[in-house]
Design a protein around this motif. Structure first.
Motif, PDB file in Angstrom:
ATOM      1  N   LEU A 496      -9.238 -14.112  -4.281  1.00 14.97           N
ATOM      2  CA  LEU A 496      -8.941 -12.919  -5.081  1.00 14.97           C
ATOM      3  C   LEU A 496      -8.661 -11.719  -4.181  1.00 14.97           C
ATOM      4  CD1 LEU A 496     -11.588 -13.234  -7.951  1.00 14.97           C
ATOM      5  CD2 LEU A 496      -9.151 -13.727  -8.053  1.00 14.97           C
ATOM      6  N   ILE A 497      -9.447 -11.582  -3.103  1.00 11.86           N
ATOM      7  CA  ILE A 497      -9.250 -10.459  -2.174  1.00 11.86           C
ATOM      8  C   ILE A 497      -7.918 -10.598  -1.455  1.00 11.86           C
ATOM      9  CG2 ILE A 497     -10.146  -9.398  -0.084  1.00 11.86           C
ATOM     10  CD1 ILE A 497     -12.945 -10.006  -1.118  1.00 11.86           C
ATOM     11  N   GLU A 498      -7.582 -11.828  -1.012  1.00 16.19           N
ATOM     12  CA  GLU A 498      -6.294 -12.043  -0.341  1.00 16.19           C
ATOM     13  C   GLU A 498      -5.136 -11.651  -1.245  1.00 16.19           C
ATOM     14  OE1 GLU A 498      -5.351 -15.548   1.873  1.00 16.19           O
ATOM     15  OE2 GLU A 498      -7.465 -16.060   2.080  1.00 16.19           O
ATOM     16  N   ASN A 499      -5.193 -12.066  -2.521  1.00 15.05           N
ATOM     17  CA  ASN A 499      -4.130 -11.697  -3.462  1.00 15.05           C
ATOM     18  C   ASN A 499      -4.022 -10.188  -3.606  1.00 15.05           C
ATOM     19  OD1 ASN A 499      -3.239 -14.222  -4.002  1.00 15.05           O
ATOM     20  ND2 ASN A 499      -4.339 -14.480  -5.915  1.00 15.05           N
ATOM     21  N   SER A 500      -5.192  -9.499  -3.703  1.00 12.13           N
ATOM     22  CA  SER A 500      -5.172  -8.043  -3.851  1.00 12.13           C
ATOM     23  C   SER A 500      -4.535  -7.382  -2.640  1.00 12.13           C
ATOM     24  CB  SER A 500      -6.596  -7.526  -4.057  1.00 12.13           C
ATOM     25  OG  SER A 500      -7.092  -7.904  -5.310  1.00 12.13           O
ATOM     26  N   VAL A 501      -4.919  -7.850  -1.422  1.00  8.39           N
ATOM     27  CA  VAL A 501      -4.332  -7.270  -0.192  1.00  8.39           C
ATOM     28  C   VAL A 501      -2.835  -7.521  -0.159  1.00  8.39           C
ATOM     29  CG1 VAL A 501      -4.308  -7.437   2.313  1.00  8.39           C
ATOM     30  CG2 VAL A 501      -6.477  -7.438   1.100  1.00  8.39           C
ATOM     31  N   LYS A 502      -2.417  -8.739  -0.552  1.00 10.29           N
ATOM     32  CA  LYS A 502      -1.004  -9.095  -0.517  1.00 10.29           C
ATOM     33  C   LYS A 502      -0.174  -8.160  -1.393  1.00 10.29           C
ATOM     34  CE  LYS A 502       2.094 -12.876  -1.832  1.00 10.29           C
ATOM     35  NZ  LYS A 502       2.172 -14.269  -2.333  1.00 10.29           N
ATOM     36  N   PHE A 503      -0.658  -7.887  -2.612  1.00  4.37           N
ATOM     37  CA  PHE A 503       0.148  -7.098  -3.547  1.00  4.37           C
ATOM     38  C   PHE A 503      -0.057  -5.596  -3.392  1.00  4.37           C
ATOM     39  CE2 PHE A 503       0.063 -11.236  -5.644  1.00  4.37           C
ATOM     40  CZ  PHE A 503       1.407 -11.387  -5.945  1.00  4.37           C
ATOM     41  N   VAL A 504      -1.261  -5.166  -2.970  1.00  6.03           N
ATOM     42  CA  VAL A 504      -1.478  -3.726  -2.837  1.00  6.03           C
ATOM     43  C   VAL A 504      -0.673  -3.158  -1.680  1.00  6.03           C
ATOM     44  CG1 VAL A 504      -3.465  -3.731  -1.259  1.00  6.03           C
ATOM     45  CG2 VAL A 504      -3.300  -1.989  -3.021  1.00  6.03           C
ATOM     46  N   SER A 505      -0.445  -4.001  -0.636  1.00  4.88           N
ATOM     47  CA  SER A 505       0.288  -3.511   0.542  1.00  4.88           C
ATOM     48  C   SER A 505       1.772  -3.351   0.258  1.00  4.88           C
ATOM     49  CB  SER A 505       0.072  -4.470   1.714  1.00  4.88           C
ATOM     50  OG  SER A 505       0.533  -5.773   1.383  1.00  4.88           O
ATOM     51  N   LYS A 506       2.231  -3.794  -0.925  1.00 10.29           N
ATOM     52  CA  LYS A 506       3.636  -3.611  -1.272  1.00 10.29           C
ATOM     53  C   LYS A 506       3.923  -2.225  -1.830  1.00 10.29           C
ATOM     54  CE  LYS A 506       4.446  -8.505  -2.284  1.00 10.29           C
ATOM     55  NZ  LYS A 506       4.884  -9.484  -3.305  1.00 10.29           N
ATOM     56  N   THR A 507       2.864  -1.436  -2.058  1.00 13.19           N
ATOM     57  CA  THR A 507       3.037  -0.073  -2.574  1.00 13.19           C
ATOM     58  C   THR A 507       2.735   0.933  -1.476  1.00 13.19           C
ATOM     59  OG1 THR A 507       0.751   0.005  -3.327  1.00 13.19           O
ATOM     60  CG2 THR A 507       2.371  -0.834  -4.879  1.00 13.19           C
ATOM     61  N   ALA A 508       3.001   2.192  -1.757  1.00 11.56           N
ATOM     62  CA  ALA A 508       2.738   3.256  -0.780  1.00 11.56           C
ATOM     63  C   ALA A 508       1.233   3.455  -0.609  1.00 11.56           C
ATOM     64  CB  ALA A 508       3.392   4.559  -1.244  1.00 11.56           C
ATOM     65  N   PRO A 509       0.719   3.619   0.632  1.00 12.73           N
ATOM     66  CA  PRO A 509      -0.718   3.858   0.855  1.00 12.73           C
ATOM     67  C   PRO A 509      -1.121   5.210   0.253  1.00 12.73           C
ATOM     68  CG  PRO A 509       0.520   4.171   2.883  1.00 12.73           C
ATOM     69  CD  PRO A 509       1.500   3.678   1.874  1.00 12.73           C
TER      70      PRO A 509
END
Length: 608
Positions: A496-509
């Motif tokens: 679940l954490i890997e998926n969150s990191v994968k998709f959250v990094s596609k947006t602006a920090p």
């Protein structure tokens, strides 16, 4: 062919003939007794309902006569009528004279009312300009008499009794109750010496006190009481306040040529047949009807007659055992086997029949055949369970084997990206952390781990992401201590954490991930939330469709390495715990996505 040394065939002729004759005699005698008792109980039930309605009618008639006597006493009191006429017509009287007249009216009306506290109000009305009352309310009644709801009906009666049920708001405000109290009032118009209408007398009681016997009939039967006045108006139950519509028994019964005080009718409002009794009241002219549906009428009768079939059944059982005693060697072994096969105890479902040789070839063969069938069923069931357990374990290991390269590919991509950015120290540290994580996920000994173990390796992974993204990336844990020893599917939080990191990094920090764990209403819950783009609607529908298909048909889809994340975790929960788990995902109102996993929390062993 088998020899029949010392063995006999099943002989049941005597047994069945004895039971047949006994059963026939019992049925005939029981039917006669039942018919006699039924006729008697039926008549008793009718008489009980008739007596109840008659008793209710007598109680109502008595109270109506009390009210009418007071009403007639007021009308026959010349001094009361004269004082009221002076008080209502002489507008030029001084205040002292009016007080004297009011005091005289009070004293006279209270004296006529007497000590009967059930009479709540006695009012005098002029033909037009209001009136005066004593009881719950003392004083002038200022409303125009012609505007009162009972006026027209009382005038039409021309001095005869008129009845009205009303909430009487003026009286209710002075009755000591917070809500309006319903009243039942008797009205009579009185005349002057020339027989000209001079006014009205009203005597009121509380509605529920007048119809107290009808509200709670003293009978064990569930009967409904309805009361009509002599014009056929329903006065109980109340219909003035917009209550439930009731069947018009008065009209129905008057349309029939009744030869008795009871009848059977069909109530088209309730869509049922009813037994109805009619009780006309002598004094008031009211009609009291008591109705009971067929179920309520016959159920007590049938319940009272249950002793007859029970007695017949008991006698039949005695005869059965007598017949069984005569043929015990033949019937008893079969009875034992029947009872054994009828048992529903799942713990002993493979227990074999322990029955000694009966001396009858057919019975012994049947016993041996059943035992053989039970042994074969037990062996087949055990083999099936072993195969099912092996299949589930293989599926779990296959899923975990898919997850190992999945994590490794992501990690190598991250290390490559950090190396390109010249983050050598971070790469070294991350390689050590990844080594620990790979050692954890590559172990095939267990398919479950504790929350504490899972979070330790999740923390190593998030630390690697922190080293790569610096201040752009933050994360936090909020896990209750009572969840640390809980057993969960291995790598479920990690994925679940890997998926969150994968998709959250596609947006602006900045990017933020929060991991929460708590117990709520007997369930343990662990959630992973992020501030990323959230679930695409099409992806959301596809995932839910696949999960519904798994739960409905128990068929597992083939998984692609790049798209197995959330669905993989769902399947692992399903394989381990069947359908007794919680799995939710979706988008947060403030933006981002969430995934929640959980199940029932057992404090004893801290497992699902």
């Amino acid at each position: 062919m088998f020899a029949r040394h010392g063995k006999k065939s099943i002989q049941t002729i005597l047994f069945y003939r004895f039971l047949s004759v006994t059963a026939a005699l019992l049925i005939i005698v029981s039917a006669i007794v039942y018919l006699i008792q039924y006729t008697k109980m039926y008549k008793n039930m009718e008489n009980d309902i008739i007596r109840t309605s008659s008793s209710i009618g007598d109680a109502i008639d008595l109270q109506i006569s009390q009210m009418d006597n007071i009403c007639l006493n007021v009308i026959n009191s010349t001094s009361v009528k004269d004082t009221f006429a002076e008080w209502s017509q002489n507008k030029n009287a001084s205040a002292y004279e009016r007080r004297q007249q009011q005091n005289q009216l009070n004293n006279s009306l209270v004296s006529i009312r007497g000590i009967d506290t059930s009479i709540r109000q006695v009012n005098l009305y002029s033909m037009e300009s209001g009136g005066y009352g004593v009881g719950n309310y003392y004083g002038r009644l200022s409303k125009s008499t012609a505007d009162l709801p009972w006026y027209k009906g009382a005038v039409e009666k021309d001095g005869y009794r008129f009845f009205q049920a009303d909430s009487h708001p003026l009286l209710s405000r002075h009755s000591g109750t917070e809500t309006d109290r319903f009243y039942f009032s008797l009205y009579r118009m009185y005349f002057d010496n020339y027989h000209n209408p001079a006014g009205f007398v009203e005597v009121s009681k509380y509605y529920d006190e007048l119809f107290e016997e009808a509200l709670s009939p003293t009978t064990s039967s569930s009967i409904d009481i309805t009361v009509y006045d002599e014009d056929g108006r329903q006065i109980y139950p109340d219909t003035a306040s917009g209550g439930e519509k009731h069947f018009d028994y008065f009209t129905e019964l008057n349309s029939r040529d009744l030869s008795s005080d009871s009848a059977r009718i069909y109530n088209d409002l309730k869509q049922q047949k009813e037994f109805v009794t009619v009780c006309p009241l002598d004094y008031s002219g009211f009609t009291v009807t008591a109705s009971i549906n067929n179920t309520g009428f016959y159920t007590p009768i049938l319940a009272s007659l249950m002793w007859i079939p029970l007695l017949a059944l008991s006698l039949f059982v005695v005869c059965y055992f007598v017949a069984g005693f005569l043929s015990r060697r033949l019937a008893q072994p079969l009875t034992e086997m029947h009872q054994f096969l009828s048992q529903s105890d799942s713990a002993g479902k493979f227990r074999q029949i322990s029955l000694k040789d009966s001396g009858v070839i057919e019975i012994d063969r049947l016993r041996d055949s059943l035992n053989s069938s039970i042994r074969a069923q037990e062996a087949a069931t055990e083999s099936l369970l072993v195969m099912k357990e092996s299949e589930i374990q293989a599926q779990m290991l296959a899923l975990q084997a898919q997850m190992n390269p999945h994590f490794l590919y992501n990690s190598l991509n991250t290390i490559g990206a950090m190396a390109e950015e010249g983050m050598t120290e971070e790469v070294t540290s991350m390689c050590q952390d990844i080594t620990s994580i790979l050692r954890y996920i590559s172990s095939d000994k267990e398919s479950v781990s504790t929350v504490e173990e899972e979070l330790e390796h999740c923390s190593l992974y998030l630390n690697c992401m922190k080293m790569r993204f610096k201040d752009k990336f933050t994360y936090e844990f909020d896990i209750g201590d009572d969840l640390l020893d809980l057993k969960i599917p291995k790598l479920c939080i990690q994925l679940l954490i890997e998926n969150s990191v994968k998709f959250v990094s596609k947006t602006a920090p900045p990017w933020h991930i929060r991991i929460e764990g708590y117990i709520d209403a007997g369930q343990w819950l662990i959630s992973v939330k992020d501030n990323g783009p959230g679930f695409d609607p099409e992806v959301d529908r596809h995932l839910r469709s696949q999960m519904d298909e798994i739960l409905k048909y128990s068929r597992l889809p083939s998984l692609e390495l790049d798209g197995m994340g959330i669905l993989n975790i769902f399947i692992r929960f399903y394989l381990l715990f069947g359908s007794s788990f919680l799995f939710q995902f979706g988008n947060l109102p403030e933006g981002g996505a969430f995934v929640i996993v959980g199940g029932r929390f057992h404090e004893k062993d801290q497992t699902l």
